[in-house]
Design a protein around this motif. Structure first.
Motif, PDB file in Angstrom:
ATOM      1  N   LEU A  17       0.826  -1.208   0.000  1.00  8.20           N
ATOM      2  CA  LEU A  17       0.000   0.000   0.000  1.00  8.20           C
ATOM      3  C   LEU A  17       0.862   1.260   0.000  1.00  8.20           C
ATOM      4  CD1 LEU A  17      -2.748  -1.124   2.531  1.00  8.20           C
ATOM      5  CD2 LEU A  17      -3.097  -0.638   0.101  1.00  8.20           C
ATOM      6  N   ALA A  18       1.935   1.241   0.810  1.00  7.56           N
ATOM      7  CA  ALA A  18       2.797   2.428   0.902  1.00  7.56           C
ATOM      8  C   ALA A  18       3.550   2.682  -0.400  1.00  7.56           C
ATOM      9  CB  ALA A  18       3.780   2.269   2.054  1.00  7.56           C
ATOM     10  N   GLU A  19       3.834   1.621  -1.143  1.00  2.00           N
ATOM     11  CA  GLU A  19       4.523   1.778  -2.421  1.00  2.00           C
ATOM     12  C   GLU A  19       3.579   2.201  -3.541  1.00  2.00           C
ATOM     13  OE1 GLU A  19       8.394  -1.121  -2.413  1.00  2.00           O
ATOM     14  OE2 GLU A  19       6.480  -2.040  -2.903  1.00  2.00           O
ATOM     15  N   ASN A  20       2.287   2.131  -3.253  1.00  3.30           N
ATOM     16  CA  ASN A  20       1.276   2.517  -4.244  1.00  3.30           C
ATOM     17  C   ASN A  20       0.292   3.500  -3.620  1.00  3.30           C
ATOM     18  OD1 ASN A  20       1.734   0.464  -6.659  1.00  3.30           O
ATOM     19  ND2 ASN A  20       1.932  -0.702  -4.756  1.00  3.30           N
ATOM     20  N   PRO A  21       0.789   4.671  -3.209  1.00  2.00           N
ATOM     21  CA  PRO A  21      -0.062   5.615  -2.477  1.00  2.00           C
ATOM     22  C   PRO A  21      -1.126   6.256  -3.364  1.00  2.00           C
ATOM     23  CG  PRO A  21       2.028   6.637  -3.025  1.00  2.00           C
ATOM     24  CD  PRO A  21       2.149   5.193  -3.427  1.00  2.00           C
ATOM     25  N   ASN A  22      -2.204   6.690  -2.698  1.00  2.00           N
ATOM     26  CA  ASN A  22      -3.286   7.435  -3.347  1.00  2.00           C
ATOM     27  C   ASN A  22      -3.990   6.644  -4.452  1.00  2.00           C
ATOM     28  OD1 ASN A  22      -2.577   9.694  -1.726  1.00  2.00           O
ATOM     29  ND2 ASN A  22      -0.975  10.243  -3.197  1.00  2.00           N
ATOM     30  N   PHE A  36      -3.962   4.167   0.589  1.00  2.90           N
ATOM     31  CA  PHE A  36      -2.902   4.680   1.472  1.00  2.90           C
ATOM     32  C   PHE A  36      -2.658   6.141   1.137  1.00  2.90           C
ATOM     33  CE2 PHE A  36       1.269   5.491   3.125  1.00  2.90           C
ATOM     34  CZ  PHE A  36       1.344   4.721   4.281  1.00  2.90           C
ATOM     35  N   ASN A  37      -2.825   7.005   2.108  1.00  4.48           N
ATOM     36  CA  ASN A  37      -2.724   8.440   1.893  1.00  4.48           C
ATOM     37  C   ASN A  37      -1.331   8.967   2.242  1.00  4.48           C
ATOM     38  OD1 ASN A  37      -5.485   8.770   1.151  1.00  4.48           O
ATOM     39  ND2 ASN A  37      -6.041   8.661   3.323  1.00  4.48           N
ATOM     40  N   ILE A  38      -0.822   9.841   1.419  1.00  6.23           N
ATOM     41  CA  ILE A  38       0.415  10.547   1.740  1.00  6.23           C
ATOM     42  C   ILE A  38       0.190  12.051   1.506  1.00  6.23           C
ATOM     43  CG2 ILE A  38       1.896   8.602   1.160  1.00  6.23           C
ATOM     44  CD1 ILE A  38       2.609  10.023  -1.432  1.00  6.23           C
TER      45      ILE A  38
END
Length: 231
Positions: free
Chosen positions: A169-174, A229-231
């Motif tokens: 999820l963190a490697e594929n944000p938004n 996953f939001n950044i």
């Protein structure tokens, strides 16, 4: 030789598990109750645990909840009842997989091999860390090669699937991913389970990284669509 701890009070089942695993070149140790299993885990190093739910002394759920945050090795739970609530509860406490009795011992061996192989790939990395190996998102830091997660510089223990899911999820944000997409990506087509497993693991991750798990900032639920996953 990889060492597997079997925590099982049924002597016949424990011996069958032991025989099949040792034929496949695994070292095994058997504990016939939860208290003995806990003692062995405190005193020795193991590569994987096969954990029955119904145990004398301390049951499998209690033992799993007690040890999971300090032991990251794969844990396979065994249940005598084909009840979804037991499986979800086990996964929620950090189990990596589950089997329902009666099961084919050959399937058990296949599951063991799969989890040990995955765990080895995650932990036995020889490549030196680079900037691409560390994901920094606000107070969260994910070290992919070291298989470690830090929140405000404090390490957060995560089970295998939790870590893999968080990294993906963190490697594929938004990007919004459905439960089915995440299940296929992390567990694969040949896994004997369903996409409800994803929600259990998402909740576990939120409890560990979110300031307010009921109002998550990192992993947001997009109702009717999936998770983002939001950044």
């Amino acid at each position: 030789m990889q060492h597997i701890l079997i925590i099982e009070d049924d002597e016949d089942i424990a011996e069958i598990e032991q025989d099949y695993l040792e034929i496949n070149q695994y070292q095994t140790t058997i504990a016939s109750d939860g208290l003995t299993g806990r003692k062995l885990l405190n005193e020795q190093s193991f590569d994987l645990v096969i954990l029955d739910i119904m145990l004398p002394g301390i049951n499998g759920f209690q033992l799993l909840k007690e040890i999971r945050d300090r032991i990251s090795i794969p844990i396979l739970m065994v249940t005598a009842k084909n009840e979804t609530v037991d499986k979800i509860r086990g996964l929620g406490f950090g189990a990596d997989d589950y089997l329902t009795k009666p099961f084919d011992p050959a399937e058990l061996v296949a599951r063991v091999k799969s989890h040990l192989s995955r765990y080895d790939r995650l932990t036995n990395q020889t490549v030196q860390p680079s900037n691409q190996d560390v994901l920094n998102i606000n107070e969260l830091s994910i070290h992919k090669k070291a298989w470690k997660v830090y929140l405000n510089e404090k390490e957060i223990k995560m089970a295998n699937r939790e870590f893999e899911l968080l990294v993906f999820l963190a490697e594929n944000p938004n990007i919004v991913f459905s439960k089915e997409q995440l299940f296929e990506q992390i567990w694969g087509f040949d896994y004997c389970g369903d996409s409800a497993t994803v929600a259990v693991h998402i909740n576990r991750i939120r409890e560990k990284i979110e300031k307010n798990p009921s109002k998550p900032a990192y992993i947001e639920t997009i109702w009717g669509a999936g998770y983002r996953f939001n950044i």
